[in-house]
Design a protein around this motif. Sequence first.
Motif, PDB file in Angstrom:
ATOM      1  N   LEU A   1       0.768  -1.245  -0.189  1.00  0.00           N
ATOM      2  CA  LEU A   1      -0.144   0.184   0.104  1.00  0.00           C
ATOM      3  C   LEU A   1       0.811   1.113  -0.025  1.00  0.00           C
ATOM      4  O   LEU A   1       1.892   1.248   0.796  1.00  0.00           O
TER       5      LEU A   1
ATOM      6  N   ARG B   1       5.149   0.645   9.226  1.00  0.00           N
ATOM      7  CA  ARG B   1       4.318   0.284   8.513  1.00  0.00           C
ATOM      8  C   ARG B   1       4.369   0.916   7.072  1.00  0.00           C
ATOM      9  O   ARG B   1       3.334   0.728   6.180  1.00  0.00           O
TER      10      ARG B   1
ATOM     11  N   ARG C   1       7.296  -5.851  10.887  1.00  0.00           N
ATOM     12  CA  ARG C   1       7.539  -4.456  10.444  1.00  0.00           C
ATOM     13  C   ARG C   1       8.547  -3.989  11.803  1.00  0.00           C
ATOM     14  O   ARG C   1       8.399  -4.154  12.550  1.00  0.00           O
TER      15      ARG C   1
ATOM     16  N   GLU D   1      -3.806   5.954   5.146  1.00  0.00           N
ATOM     17  CA  GLU D   1      -3.361   5.142   6.465  1.00  0.00           C
ATOM     18  C   GLU D   1      -2.820   6.584   7.382  1.00  0.00           C
ATOM     19  O   GLU D   1      -1.900   6.317   8.251  1.00  0.00           O
TER      20      GLU D   1
ATOM     21  N   TYR E   1      -6.998  -4.297   5.228  1.00  0.00           N
ATOM     22  CA  TYR E   1      -7.059  -3.751   4.008  1.00  0.00           C
ATOM     23  C   TYR E   1      -7.022  -4.928   2.992  1.00  0.00           C
ATOM     24  O   TYR E   1      -6.673  -5.874   3.167  1.00  0.00           O
TER      25      TYR E   1
ATOM     26  N   ALA F   1      -4.084  -6.793   7.783  1.00  0.00           N
ATOM     27  CA  ALA F   1      -3.038  -7.567   8.289  1.00  0.00           C
ATOM     28  C   ALA F   1      -3.153  -7.088   9.795  1.00  0.00           C
ATOM     29  O   ALA F   1      -3.536  -6.356  10.225  1.00  0.00           O
TER      30      ALA F   1
HETATM   31  N1  GLY Z   1       0.712  -0.475   6.119  1.00  0.00           N
HETATM   32  C1  GLY Z   1       0.148  -1.838   6.138  1.00  0.00           C
HETATM   33  C2  GLY Z   1       0.614  -2.666   7.147  1.00  0.00           C
HETATM   34  O1  GLY Z   1       1.773  -2.347   7.735  1.00  0.00           O
HETATM   35  O2  GLY Z   1       0.076  -3.702   7.567  1.00  0.00           O
END
Ligand code: GLY
Length: 371
Positions: free
Chosen positions: A47, A335, A309, A53, A253, A266
């Motif tokens: 994304l 993210r 992440r 976001e 998402y 997620a």
């Molecule tokens: N930006 C989407 C995620 O970290 O899941």
Amino acid sequence: MRIDTLIVGGGIVGLGIGWKLAQRGQAVTILERGAAGREASWAAAGLLAPATEVHYQEDRNLRLGLESMRLYPEFVAELEASTGMCVDYRTEGAIAVAARADDAADMRALFEYQLELGLPVRWLSGEEARAMEPSLSPYITAGVFCPMDHHIDNRLLVDALKAAYVRSGGTLLEHTEVRRVVIENGSYQGVEASDQVFRSRRLLIAAGSWSGLLPGLPEAIRPPVRPVKGQLFSVRSPAPGFLTRFVRSPRLYIAPKSDGRIVMGATVEEMGFNRDVTAGALYSLLKEAWDHLPGVYELPILETWCGFRPGSRDNSPLLGESEIPGVFFATGHYRNGILFAPVTSHAMSQLLLDGKVPELLQPFSPKRFAA
Ligand code: GLY
Ligand code: FAD
């Protein structure tokens, strides 16, 4: 072998910066523990969504994201032209949707904030959202269209970056784990990896969620980065028009890729480096998918996976030189590492080349965390 910049980590961050440095004639070597681009940069959904976001009180991340969106078309065009590879950069925009009254109220408040920030967003009724995406649930009562938000196939992107980096003359040593950073009397000497010492003028640590774990780093500069686990799954789209834009609900998402995969995710979990894909996570993602896109019920599941992440304490990346001269960080992208790829590559390569901190990077100095 002369090395100007040695990079630890061949994810999107290391490859992107390495590519830009190699293009400018720098001698760059990336040391990657596994295969390049197979950790967070592979696990992501791709994304590119600074508007959808957006988070309250994260204005500096928004500024970085908007600059990266401005750079994205040229970044992709250059990458595709130099490699002949397509990275599936999709520019149809995004729709945030709500199927419950409290979600709609939450979305309305965020919409007001998006307007205050000057983001180009448009409020949609449920009917308007379904007119744009007919597969959405009849229970959806409201939506917000974000035409500036896009998405990309991050897996194709990291493979293209790897090819572009190597074509530009960069050296990539995969399956080469950095076991120690050698710092003596506050002065950077090199790194130990594969039973040899690599020496370089500068060291860039871009090891994602593992950036704070490198042995040899003095405590004072060790970056406070931790793994924030995310679980996802993908299904096969039944037909090309099933879903065009990427859709976001408060807890999910949904990103349709041009190869027929629809990626859904997620979770956001504090589970350390646990790599299990769990029934509970899939259950909650599937339930949310079913609530917003009922047609998902019939679709074959293609893959389930998870990734880490690199999250910092203030959710912003660490971009710049540390207290030890010659040791730089580009990590903590949390993210947004795929979104931030062009701006990170441009601004960090500029810093590594001329030593001046670009104005945009000033709020992201790793020194803000120095012990
Ligand atoms: N930006 C989407 C995620 O970290 O899941
Ligand atoms: P990584 O891709 O993790 O790369 C770090 C590399 O360093 C790895 O390849 C690792 O093997 C290597 N390494 C570690 N230690 C060593 C060592 N000692 N020696 C040598 N190599 C080492 N961002 C977005 O913008 N949009 C999204 O939609 C999005 N979705 C996401 C969904 C999930 C589930 C996850 C997990 C992340 C998502 N992100 C998204 C965030 C994004 O993926 C990350 O911010 C980004 O990939 C970080 O890139 P990186 O290169 O820093 O880390």
